[in-house]
Scaffold this active site. Structure first.
Site, PDB file in Angstrom:
ATOM      1  CG  ASP A 181       3.093   4.670  -3.976  1.00  0.00           C
ATOM      2  OD1 ASP A 181       3.161   5.823  -3.537  1.00  0.00           O
ATOM      3  OD2 ASP A 181       2.383   3.781  -3.484  1.00  0.00           O
ATOM      4  CG  HIS A 240      -2.030   0.897   1.289  1.00  0.00           C
ATOM      5  ND1 HIS A 240      -2.416   1.681   0.232  1.00  0.00           N
ATOM      6  CD2 HIS A 240      -2.873   1.233   2.315  1.00  0.00           C
ATOM      7  CE1 HIS A 240      -3.430   2.451   0.600  1.00  0.00           C
ATOM      8  NE2 HIS A 240      -3.722   2.203   1.862  1.00  0.00           N
ATOM      9  CG  HIS A 262      -4.311   0.825  -8.156  1.00  0.00           C
ATOM     10  ND1 HIS A 262      -5.634   0.798  -7.815  1.00  0.00           N
ATOM     11  CD2 HIS A 262      -3.709   1.679  -7.296  1.00  0.00           C
ATOM     12  CE1 HIS A 262      -5.826   1.621  -6.799  1.00  0.00           C
ATOM     13  NE2 HIS A 262      -4.679   2.161  -6.453  1.00  0.00           N
TER      14      HIS A 262
END
Ligand code: ACO
Length: 436
Positions: free
Chosen positions: A364, A269, A308
């Site tokens: 990210d 995460h 994702h």
């Protein structure tokens, strides 16, 4: 055929048919319980590890269309908010539901900067951590400790009281993060400066040298503000679900935010941006990218910052961050890891393995490269995610507290253990292999 807002389910075990009315176009899981073979049994449950395809709430805050790569906060596309707003303006939008007028924004900003300070004992608590303590451990502990200073926060059914705690948390989380940073660097703490805006004040608390003035670079301050906007909410992800799950027991928002931050800390995460940097360092140079991708495809590890649960298209936040990287690098100098990242993305987006699984760069993938260029060690990246996400957690919690349909979170299980068996006295036991 007449259209009806219901499903008819036929149980092939019994031949019975059940008509189940839909709720907002979806199947209400509790209704499945009436489907049973024996009237004495519990009835049918929905089974969904990781809550795949299960809606746990109704929410008006954030909308994602993962197939089309769309993200809206309160109906506004993320690209427009990132282009035109400050982070606190977006925070107001997420919490209150509408963009603020000039007056409302000024009052909101003032109410946040009035709350920048944390109790001295929180500062002292941070001082007790080892110098090499992981920043997320420090942040989670100190945010939970805030609960002990504000016992009235337990009145979670009082909307005005909730707003007081919301403003405090949004204001104090960056201060705690900055104190943890100074602790890790063995530097004296820098108290917040209420004459600075949210992001500038955070940079000031992090980087002001002792006995000298510090002025945050406007390009870097704006870049951090935009990164905060992009990370502010993302509907029912792992940490937000944790916030709602803990909040559902009517625990106070400080311990609930601490729990949400704990969920964020994992590498699948919010910990992913730290993992991306470690991966890019491990790859070392552009030439090593094909061999690394081959290794991932053979099942050795994952391409961090890729894939994702919801986006099966390019993450819109990654696109904005990638564009912003050039402005940041003009100030900081180019991060050499960017070339490896660009090559990784180029090859992965052409590779059948990634294309067929719809694995694209997520938020990210590029954020860590920017944070590193700004001077952050990778272990701080998740903290930089937790600061803005605190707004999303609180918006979701506030919505949940006002939602009469919400109940304490309590999933069921499919029991796979033994049926009832006789107790075995110690002298008759034989060593068995552990089953779990
Ligand atoms: N690299 C290589 N293969 C991958 C990756 C990856 N990053 N992500 C998924 N896959 C593969 C899986 O091996 C699986 O392949 P298979 O069908 O042959 O078994 C397939 O794609 C589907 O993967 P799942 O694990 O079922 O996808 P899920 O939706 O459960 O996972 C997750 C989503 C956790 C984000 C995953 O893509 C991942 O681990 N990515 C790397 C970590 C990361 O970047 N996390 C940050 C997410 S964004 C955020 O939290 C802010």
């Amino acid at each position: 055929m007449e259209r009806k807002d219901s499903f008819t389910i036929i149980d092939n075990r019994t031949g019975k048919s059940y008509e189940i009315p839909l709720v907002s176009g979806h199947l209400p899981a509790p209704e499945l319980r009436q489907i049973k073979v024996d009237p004495e049994e519990y009835g049918t449950m929905a089974y969904a590890p990781g809550f795949m395809n299960v809606a746990s709430c109704k929410s008006a805050i954030t909308y994602i269309d993962g197939d089309r790569g769309i993200l809206w906060y309160r109906g506004y596309p993320i690209e427009e908010l990132a282009e035109n707003c400050t982070f606190l303006e977006v925070a107001y939008l997420l919490i209150h539901g509408e963009l603020p007028t000039q007056d409302q924004l000024q009052q909101w900003e003032q109410s946040i900067l009035d709350n920048y300070d944390v109790p001295e004992d929180i500062k002292n608590l941070i001082g007790t951590f080892r110098h090499d303590a992981h920043p997320m451990g420090m942040l989670i502990s100190a945010v939970a400790a805030l609960s002990t200073f504000y016992p009235e926060a337990k009145r979670v059914r009082d909307p005005e009281n909730r707003m007081v705690q919301i403003r405090r948390l949004i204001a104090k989380v960056p201060t705690i993060a900055a104190y943890a940073y100074r602790r890790a660097m063995s530097l004296p703490y820098v108290y917040p400066d209420a004459s600075l805006n949210y992001t500038e004040n955070f940079m000031h608390m992090l980087w002001k040298p002792p006995h000298r003035a510090y002025k945050p670079h406007p390009v870097l301050a704006r870049a951090l503000d935009v990164l905060f906007i992009l990370h502010a909410d993302h509907e029912q992800n792992c940490s937000t679900h944790t916030m709602r799950s803990v909040g559902s027991s009517e625990a106070d928002p400080y311990v609930a935010v601490a729990a949400a931050a704990a969920a964020l800390s994992g590498p699948l995460h919010g910990g992913a941006n730290e993992a991306v940097l470690r991966m890019l360092k491990e790859i070392g140079s552009k030439e090593n990218v094909p061999a690394y991708i081959k290794k991932v495809k053979e099942g050795h590890g994952r391409l961090m910052g890729f894939g994702h649960r919801v986006y099966k298209n390019y993450d819109p936040r990654a696109r904005i961050i990638k564009r912003m990287a050039d402005q940041v690098f003009e100030v900081t100098g180019r991060n050499p890891l960017l070339d490896i990242a660009l090559e990784l993305e180029r090859i992965a987006l052409e590779d059948e393995y990634f294309v067929t699984r719809k694995l694209y760069p997520n938020v990210d993938f590029y954020s860590g490269i920017i944070y590193q260029a700004m001077g952050f060690d990778p272990s701080w990246f998740t903290v930089l995610f937790a600061i803005p996400r605190t707004v999303g957690w609180l918006a979701q919690w506030n919505e949940q507290m006002a939602d009469p349909e919400q109940k304490i979170a309590r999933p069921r299980q499919i029991y796979t253990g033994y049926q009832k068996r006789s107790f075995v006295p110690m002298d008759q036991r034989v060593a068995q292999a552990a089953t779990a």
